[in-house]
Design a protein around this motif. Sequence first.
Motif, mmCIF file in Angstrom:
data_model
loop_
_atom_site.group_PDB
_atom_site.id
_atom_site.type_symbol
_atom_site.label_atom_id
_atom_site.label_comp_id
_atom_site.label_asym_id
_atom_site.label_seq_id
_atom_site.Cartn_x
_atom_site.Cartn_y
_atom_site.Cartn_z
ATOM 1 N N CYS A 65 39.601 -6.763 29.971
ATOM 2 C CA CYS A 65 39.303 -7.419 31.331
ATOM 3 C C CYS A 65 38.719 -6.437 32.327
ATOM 4 O O CYS A 65 37.791 -6.538 32.874
ATOM 5 N N ALA A 66 39.489 -5.091 32.314
ATOM 6 C CA ALA A 66 39.092 -4.107 32.752
ATOM 7 C C ALA A 66 37.680 -3.702 32.609
ATOM 8 O O ALA A 66 36.881 -3.189 33.224
ATOM 9 N N ASP A 67 37.361 -3.533 31.167
ATOM 10 C CA ASP A 67 36.000 -3.479 30.723
ATOM 11 C C ASP A 67 34.919 -4.384 31.210
ATOM 12 O O ASP A 67 33.799 -3.818 31.754
ATOM 13 N N ALA A 68 35.238 -5.527 31.385
ATOM 14 C CA ALA A 68 34.395 -6.496 32.102
ATOM 15 C C ALA A 68 34.313 -6.212 33.506
ATOM 16 O O ALA A 68 33.327 -6.347 34.229
ATOM 17 N N ALA A 69 35.187 -5.823 34.278
ATOM 18 C CA ALA A 69 35.412 -5.583 35.499
ATOM 19 C C ALA A 69 34.597 -4.235 36.264
ATOM 20 O O ALA A 69 33.839 -4.185 36.979
ATOM 21 N N GLU A 70 34.272 -3.226 35.260
ATOM 22 C CA GLU A 70 33.608 -2.007 35.277
ATOM 23 C C GLU A 70 32.259 -2.544 35.294
ATOM 24 O O GLU A 70 31.262 -1.797 35.924
ATOM 25 N N LYS A 71 31.630 -3.909 34.913
ATOM 26 C CA LYS A 71 30.312 -4.042 34.920
ATOM 27 C C LYS A 71 29.929 -4.649 36.038
ATOM 28 O O LYS A 71 28.839 -4.963 36.285
ATOM 29 N N ALA A 72 31.105 -4.792 37.032
ATOM 30 C CA ALA A 72 30.464 -5.455 38.253
ATOM 31 C C ALA A 72 29.568 -4.514 38.905
ATOM 32 O O ALA A 72 29.581 -3.481 38.858
ATOM 33 N N SER A 73 28.760 -5.205 39.792
ATOM 34 C CA SER A 73 27.762 -4.597 40.718
ATOM 35 C C SER A 73 28.330 -3.679 41.803
ATOM 36 O O SER A 73 27.717 -2.638 42.015
ATOM 37 N N SER A 74 29.085 -4.197 42.403
ATOM 38 C CA SER A 74 29.673 -3.288 43.633
ATOM 39 C C SER A 74 31.260 -2.761 43.428
ATOM 40 O O SER A 74 31.803 -3.599 42.821
ATOM 41 N N LYS A 75 31.395 -1.763 44.213
ATOM 42 C CA LYS A 75 32.750 -1.448 44.328
ATOM 43 C C LYS A 75 33.699 -2.451 44.602
ATOM 44 O O LYS A 75 34.913 -2.382 44.128
ATOM 45 N N GLU A 76 33.691 -3.018 45.670
ATOM 46 C CA GLU A 76 34.582 -4.234 46.139
ATOM 47 C C GLU A 76 34.786 -5.169 44.810
ATOM 48 O O GLU A 76 35.917 -5.434 44.724
ATOM 49 N N GLU A 77 33.630 -5.695 44.352
ATOM 50 C CA GLU A 77 33.803 -6.567 43.098
ATOM 51 C C GLU A 77 34.503 -5.933 41.974
ATOM 52 O O GLU A 77 35.427 -6.545 41.295
ATOM 53 N N LYS A 78 34.497 -4.924 41.912
ATOM 54 C CA LYS A 78 35.243 -4.007 40.748
ATOM 55 C C LYS A 78 36.542 -4.006 41.100
ATOM 56 O O LYS A 78 37.591 -4.307 40.237
ATOM 57 N N THR A 79 36.991 -3.608 42.344
ATOM 58 C CA THR A 79 38.388 -3.508 42.735
ATOM 59 C C THR A 79 38.957 -4.862 42.609
ATOM 60 O O THR A 79 40.058 -5.076 42.033
ATOM 61 N N THR A 80 38.446 -5.908 43.180
ATOM 62 C CA THR A 80 38.830 -7.579 43.012
ATOM 63 C C THR A 80 39.042 -7.723 41.545
ATOM 64 O O THR A 80 40.175 -8.254 41.322
ATOM 65 N N ALA A 81 38.216 -7.498 40.953
ATOM 66 C CA ALA A 81 38.305 -7.911 39.393
ATOM 67 C C ALA A 81 39.366 -7.177 38.607
ATOM 68 O O ALA A 81 40.176 -7.787 37.611
ATOM 69 N N LEU A 82 39.442 -5.605 38.913
ATOM 70 C CA LEU A 82 40.719 -5.240 38.239
ATOM 71 C C LEU A 82 42.277 -5.494 38.833
ATOM 72 O O LEU A 82 42.901 -5.529 37.940
ATOM 73 N N ALA A 83 42.273 -5.975 40.018
ATOM 74 C CA ALA A 83 43.517 -6.643 40.645
ATOM 75 C C ALA A 83 43.458 -7.990 39.913
ATOM 76 O O ALA A 83 44.858 -8.126 39.565
ATOM 77 N N GLU A 84 42.721 -8.573 39.540
ATOM 78 C CA GLU A 84 42.771 -9.935 38.947
ATOM 79 C C GLU A 84 43.491 -9.602 37.465
ATOM 80 O O GLU A 84 44.150 -10.246 36.966
ATOM 81 N N CYS A 85 42.751 -8.651 36.808
ATOM 82 C CA CYS A 85 43.153 -8.386 35.582
ATOM 83 C C CYS A 85 44.606 -8.057 35.372
ATOM 84 O O CYS A 85 45.464 -8.168 34.609
ATOM 85 N N ASN A 86 44.995 -7.031 36.455
ATOM 86 C CA ASN A 86 46.208 -6.770 36.495
ATOM 87 C C ASN A 86 47.378 -7.554 36.766
ATOM 88 O O ASN A 86 48.374 -7.597 36.185
ATOM 89 N N ALA A 87 47.033 -8.590 37.541
ATOM 90 C CA ALA A 87 47.825 -9.974 37.808
ATOM 91 C C ALA A 87 47.767 -10.830 36.416
ATOM 92 O O ALA A 87 48.855 -11.338 36.285
ATOM 93 N N LYS A 88 46.847 -11.003 36.020
ATOM 94 C CA LYS A 88 46.908 -11.725 34.483
ATOM 95 C C LYS A 88 47.563 -11.125 33.536
ATOM 96 O O LYS A 88 48.375 -11.960 32.740
#
Length: 199
Positions: free
Chosen positions: A40-63
């Motif tokens: 999940c974190a690897d997929a989040a790193e591919k996000a285009s903006s820093k805000e999207e990465k942060t949001t995606a990593l928070a979702e990974c952490n919650a999951k």
Amino acid sequence: MTAWRSPVLLVAGIAGLIALYPVRVSAQWWSRAPADFEECADAAEKASSKEEKTTALAECNAKFAGRRKPGGGYTYYDFMQDRSFDIAGPNPTAEEQKHIDEQYTVYLENQRRSTIAAAFATRQQQQLQASLKGDAPKVPLPQERPKQPAPAPASDVRPRDRSSECARHRFSCEWPRLSEGLNDLKKLFTSSPGKQKKS
């Protein structure tokens, strides 16, 4: 024939409505969802903006509560106990969570006991120090020796008569008198035989 047309039209109408209804479909149904936090974190790193990465990593952490171990398997870190637990999957099962909670109860009990023991030891130490202060004999501090007056010149030196200063029947006062008496007796006995031999 008309009897058959009604149900067919009804089914066709419902199918048309469903087809026309805008359906919001998640993109995950055709792609594989991440299996654990690391994917999940690897997929989040591919996000285009820093805000999207942060949001995606928070979702990974919650999951995913667990983290992948290098040798295989997963580990769950409980920050309340500052301790890690081995778990079977990316999230603890109900049985594993129960075990973690039981260990936390044991941890709290040990913390409580150690706090009580430390407080008891501190109180004993304070009581011991207080009793030592009360029982210890007080040792006088050394004081400066009083200065002696300078001795008088030889011409002024007279023997002092201490007999008037001393109280009768005290050994410290009687000793000099006794000593003088013994010296006089010695002279008496030792000088007589010596004088007789010379004559």
